[in-house]
Design a protein around this motif. Structure first.
Motif: not given
Length: 209
Positions: A64-67, A85-95
């Motif tokens: 997941x983090x690799x995404x 980075x924050x927006x990408x991380x937030x989007x990945x965790x939301x998924x």
């Protein structure tokens, strides 16, 4: 007639199946027995690739983090890098909200998690922040990003108008769930803006230690 060949069992297949199971039903559902059933194999075969369920869950967290996109830290201002980075991380965790409790504990020994921490910390150090402040900023960002993904603020209020009769300022709280995206995403965006704006002000004032 020859029997159809069974797909080769690999670490990647196991992680993909575990990730799908965790996304759908949560970490508790991802037992070795259930995972073997999902993959159409015998339980013991999983142990040729992973010693424990914990190792599999950790591998899912790594995947997941690799995404998360950390490319924004290269050749851009540290503020832009943090925001992207924050927006990408937030989007990945939301998924993948069900894996967030694992990621919220930190990178552990996961290579992708450590690479992400290195990218964030390195960008802040290169920008002139002291090591202590860079550590604080990294922690603040993690609290905001993982905290916002641990649960929905909007869904925390029951859809029962009568419940709020004694709480006049909450008389429309029952409507929040219907506007979950606007409430939760708006709160994250506001928090991110306030955090970066505040850091930017301190940085421009020379307060970097």
């Amino acid at each position: 007639m020859a029997r159809p060949r069974q797909a080769l069992l690999t670490r990647e297949r196991i992680v993909e199946a575990a990730a799908a199971l965790i996304d759908a039903e949560g970490i508790e559902a991802c037992s070795m027995r259930r995972l073997a059933t999902e993959l159409g194999v015998q339980g013991p075969s999983l142990y040729n690739h992973f010693a424990t369920k914990a190792e599999i869950v950790d591998a899912v967290a790594e995947a997941v983090v690799a995404q998360v996109d950390i490319s924004g830290f290269h050749g851009t201002d540290w503020r832009d890098g943090l925001r992207l980075w924050a927006k990408s991380y937030h989007a990945v965790l939301s998924a993948h909200p069900n894996i967030v409790p694992v990621l919220a504990t930190g990178p552990g020994r996961r290579p992708a998690g450590l690479a992400m921490a290195e990218a964030v910390y390195g960008a802040l150090i290169d920008a002139g922040w002291s090591r202590a402040r860079a550590t604080h900023i990294g922690a603040l960002m993690r609290y905001l990003i993982t905290g916002s993904a641990l649960g929905s603020f909007a869904l925390g209020f029951e859809n029962d108008p009568g419940l709020y009769d004694r709480f006049p300022h909450l008389h429309r709280a029952h409507e929040l769930a219907a506007h979950r995206a606007a409430v939760d995403e708006g709160a994250f965006e506001l928090g991110l803006d306030l955090l970066i704006d505040s850091l930017s002000h301190r940085y421009d004032q020379g307060v970097r230690r």
